[in-house]
Design a protein around this motif. Structure first.
Motif, PDB file in Angstrom:
ATOM      1  N   PHE A  18      48.755  44.192 141.317  1.00 44.83           N
ATOM      2  CA  PHE A  18      49.980  44.330 140.424  1.00 44.83           C
ATOM      3  C   PHE A  18      50.195  45.644 140.125  1.00 44.83           C
ATOM      4  O   PHE A  18      49.762  46.236 139.171  1.00 44.83           O
ATOM      5  CB  PHE A  18      49.666  43.228 139.043  1.00 44.83           C
ATOM      6  N   GLN A  19      50.996  46.304 140.828  1.00 42.94           N
ATOM      7  CA  GLN A  19      51.590  47.673 140.694  1.00 42.94           C
ATOM      8  C   GLN A  19      51.700  48.136 139.249  1.00 42.94           C
ATOM      9  O   GLN A  19      51.638  49.285 138.911  1.00 42.94           O
ATOM     10  CB  GLN A  19      52.664  48.011 141.505  1.00 42.94           C
ATOM     11  N   ILE A  20      52.156  47.262 138.245  1.00 34.92           N
ATOM     12  CA  ILE A  20      52.755  47.612 137.065  1.00 34.92           C
ATOM     13  C   ILE A  20      51.546  47.772 136.149  1.00 34.92           C
ATOM     14  O   ILE A  20      51.770  48.730 135.330  1.00 34.92           O
ATOM     15  CB  ILE A  20      53.534  46.544 136.553  1.00 34.92           C
ATOM     16  N   PHE A  21      50.404  47.351 136.482  1.00 34.28           N
ATOM     17  CA  PHE A  21      49.138  47.752 135.731  1.00 34.28           C
ATOM     18  C   PHE A  21      48.717  49.287 136.008  1.00 34.28           C
ATOM     19  O   PHE A  21      47.929  49.745 135.509  1.00 34.28           O
ATOM     20  CB  PHE A  21      47.930  46.673 136.025  1.00 34.28           C
ATOM     21  N   ASN A  22      49.295  49.814 136.831  1.00 40.79           N
ATOM     22  CA  ASN A  22      48.870  51.359 137.313  1.00 40.79           C
ATOM     23  C   ASN A  22      49.294  52.125 136.078  1.00 40.79           C
ATOM     24  O   ASN A  22      48.876  53.369 135.857  1.00 40.79           O
ATOM     25  CB  ASN A  22      49.890  51.670 138.455  1.00 40.79           C
ATOM     26  N   LEU A  23      50.288  51.689 135.280  1.00 44.10           N
ATOM     27  CA  LEU A  23      50.724  52.386 134.148  1.00 44.10           C
ATOM     28  C   LEU A  23      49.473  52.748 133.149  1.00 44.10           C
ATOM     29  O   LEU A  23      49.449  53.738 132.476  1.00 44.10           O
ATOM     30  CB  LEU A  23      51.691  51.551 133.377  1.00 44.10           C
ATOM     31  N   PHE A  24      48.555  51.914 133.004  1.00 43.36           N
ATOM     32  CA  PHE A  24      47.576  51.890 132.334  1.00 43.36           C
ATOM     33  C   PHE A  24      46.507  53.056 132.737  1.00 43.36           C
ATOM     34  O   PHE A  24      45.283  53.676 131.911  1.00 43.36           O
ATOM     35  CB  PHE A  24      46.576  50.614 132.419  1.00 43.36           C
ATOM     36  N   ARG A  25      46.746  53.816 133.844  1.00 40.25           N
ATOM     37  CA  ARG A  25      46.073  54.847 134.310  1.00 40.25           C
ATOM     38  C   ARG A  25      46.456  56.144 133.549  1.00 40.25           C
ATOM     39  O   ARG A  25      45.707  57.077 133.291  1.00 40.25           O
ATOM     40  CB  ARG A  25      46.121  55.117 135.859  1.00 40.25           C
ATOM     41  N   TYR A  26      47.518  56.160 133.129  1.00 39.50           N
ATOM     42  CA  TYR A  26      48.057  57.324 132.447  1.00 39.50           C
ATOM     43  C   TYR A  26      47.861  57.184 131.010  1.00 39.50           C
ATOM     44  O   TYR A  26      48.071  56.414 129.946  1.00 39.50           O
ATOM     45  CB  TYR A  26      49.738  57.518 132.649  1.00 39.50           C
ATOM     46  N   ILE A  27      47.157  58.575 130.677  1.00 39.11           N
ATOM     47  CA  ILE A  27      46.877  58.610 129.083  1.00 39.11           C
ATOM     48  C   ILE A  27      48.186  58.796 128.016  1.00 39.11           C
ATOM     49  O   ILE A  27      48.174  58.226 127.110  1.00 39.11           O
ATOM     50  CB  ILE A  27      46.004  59.860 128.753  1.00 39.11           C
ATOM     51  N   THR A  28      49.307  59.513 128.575  1.00 44.59           N
ATOM     52  CA  THR A  28      50.237  59.353 128.040  1.00 44.59           C
ATOM     53  C   THR A  28      50.928  57.919 127.673  1.00 44.59           C
ATOM     54  O   THR A  28      51.493  57.683 126.564  1.00 44.59           O
ATOM     55  CB  THR A  28      51.332  60.338 128.796  1.00 44.59           C
ATOM     56  N   PHE A  29      51.114  57.175 128.643  1.00 42.75           N
ATOM     57  CA  PHE A  29      51.377  55.802 128.427  1.00 42.75           C
ATOM     58  C   PHE A  29      50.607  54.973 127.509  1.00 42.75           C
ATOM     59  O   PHE A  29      51.253  54.454 126.385  1.00 42.75           O
ATOM     60  CB  PHE A  29      51.458  55.074 129.693  1.00 42.75           C
ATOM     61  N   ARG A  30      49.121  55.156 127.402  1.00 48.67           N
ATOM     62  CA  ARG A  30      48.474  54.529 126.335  1.00 48.67           C
ATOM     63  C   ARG A  30      48.530  54.997 125.209  1.00 48.67           C
ATOM     64  O   ARG A  30      48.391  54.746 124.175  1.00 48.67           O
ATOM     65  CB  ARG A  30      47.038  54.475 127.039  1.00 48.67           C
TER      66      ARG A  30
END
Length: 361
Positions: free
Chosen positions: A13-25
């Protein structure tokens, strides 16, 4: 937790790639802590009022305008601690040891502050825990946190002291770094505690300092950015930006209820825990001296108390009409909102000076 649960599913699920980014979290932590504060705030305040009756004891020797605050509950720092801890655990990488060290300091110092607030309420005076007990308790927590930090950090980096405005300069203190780090953590905690004396006075500078150290943590943990800026790269510190984001969100939520006239006071529960956390983050990111600049308002408040006490003991005279220094200006006739807003302006200026150390090297 979300990072550990969802990021491994990013291939499916490509959308979960967002959690890779510290800025997003970090952004997620800000919003989560803010929402938690708004949701639990009224409930916490009602609960505190039901348990505390007359609220926080008011100093009889303080500014006369403070007498009208009688009945306002304290221990509002519980709201901040809950929002910060829950939000951090939700958005941070749980395998990051530095985050757990900062959480240890937050909870440990918060418990000391809670005990202090509780005694003030039950004894109906402004003394609370004795200074010796408070010092020993915070010393133990800070020592454990410092020891844990040195166990997971390379010795040369862990015991090094970086100087602002100097590129790649690291002064190795060896074992002398242990008492130094403990002093930074405890000193930061008590300085924030002394600042928390007027409605909203400490809350905004806390958010300003947390924002600055969120950026510092992110840059220090990124090899590319740290190399470009000439600051020391400390792998893993980027996750502390999530904690700082949670602190900013919790501070915003708390300010909604702490804005003049305050519905609740932060109390030692909040000020000791938050101040200790900022001190721990400065130690981990190797920006201990920058904290003295970014949190310069806290330093000024603490210095005013030390100067007042020293002057009175040595000469029998007071330098200020009342310490900490925000009470001095109240005694001079400044209204509370005037003192608070002007001190906020000072905090912003000092934060900008502190951030300039990242580039001026």
């Amino acid at each position: 937790m979300l990072y550990n649960l969802l990021y491994p599913l990013a291939d499916e699920f490509q959308i979960f790639n967002l959690f890779r980014y510290i800025t997003f979290r970090t952004g997620g932590a800000v919003m989560t802590a803010l929402i938690i504060s708004f949701v639990i705030g009224p409930r916490v305040i009602r609960w505190l009022k039901s348990k505390q009756g007359e609220g926080q004891p008011i100093r009889t020797d303080g500014p006369e305008t403070h007498l009208k605050k009688k009945g306002t509950p304290t221990m509002g720092g519980l709201m901040i601690m809950i929002a910060v801890i829950v939000s951090t655990l939700l958005w941070v990488d749980l395998t990051n040891t530095y985050t757990w060290i900062v959480l240890l300091v937050t909870v440990g110092f918060g418990l000391v502050g809670f005990g202090d607030d509780y005694l003030k309420l039950t004894k109906r005076n402004t003394k609370g825990l004795s200074s010796k007990v408070k010092l020993v308790a915070t010393l133990v927590v800070a020592a454990v946190a410092t020891g844990w930090y040195l166990m997971v950090t390379p010795w040369e980096m862990g015991t090094g002291l970086a100087l602002p405005f100097f590129k790649d300069l690291l002064i190795h203190l060896g074992w002398f770094y242990v008492p130094f780090a403990i002093i930074v953590i405890i000193g930061s905690s008590h300085a924030v505690n002394l600042t928390d004396g007027l409605d909203g006075l400490a809350t905004v500078p806390i958010m300003i300092a947390a924002s600055c150290f969120g950026l510092i943590a992110y840059l220090s943990g990124n090899a590319i950015f740290s190399n470009y800026l000439g600051i020391h790269h400390v792998p893993g510190t980027g996750e502390l930006a999530v904690f700082c984001g949670a602190l900013v969100g919790a501070g915003l939520g708390f300010l909604w209820f702490n804005a003049p006239p305050a519905m609740v006071f932060m109390g030692d529960t909040g000020s000791l825990s938050v101040g200790g956390a900022l001190g721990a983050i400065s130690v981990i990111t190797k920006h201990e001296l920058v904290l003295a600049i970014v949190g310069g308002l806290f330093v000024l408040e603490a210095l005013s108390v030390m100067i007042q006490v020293a002057s009175f003991k040595l000469t029998g005279k007071r330098v200020f009409r009342m310490a900490p220094i925000h009470h001095h200006f109240e005694k001079k006739g400044w209204s509370e909102p005037t003192v608070v807003i002007r001190f906020w302006i000072i905090a912003v200026i000092l934060a900008l000076v502190g951030l300039s150390t990242l580039k001026l090297r």
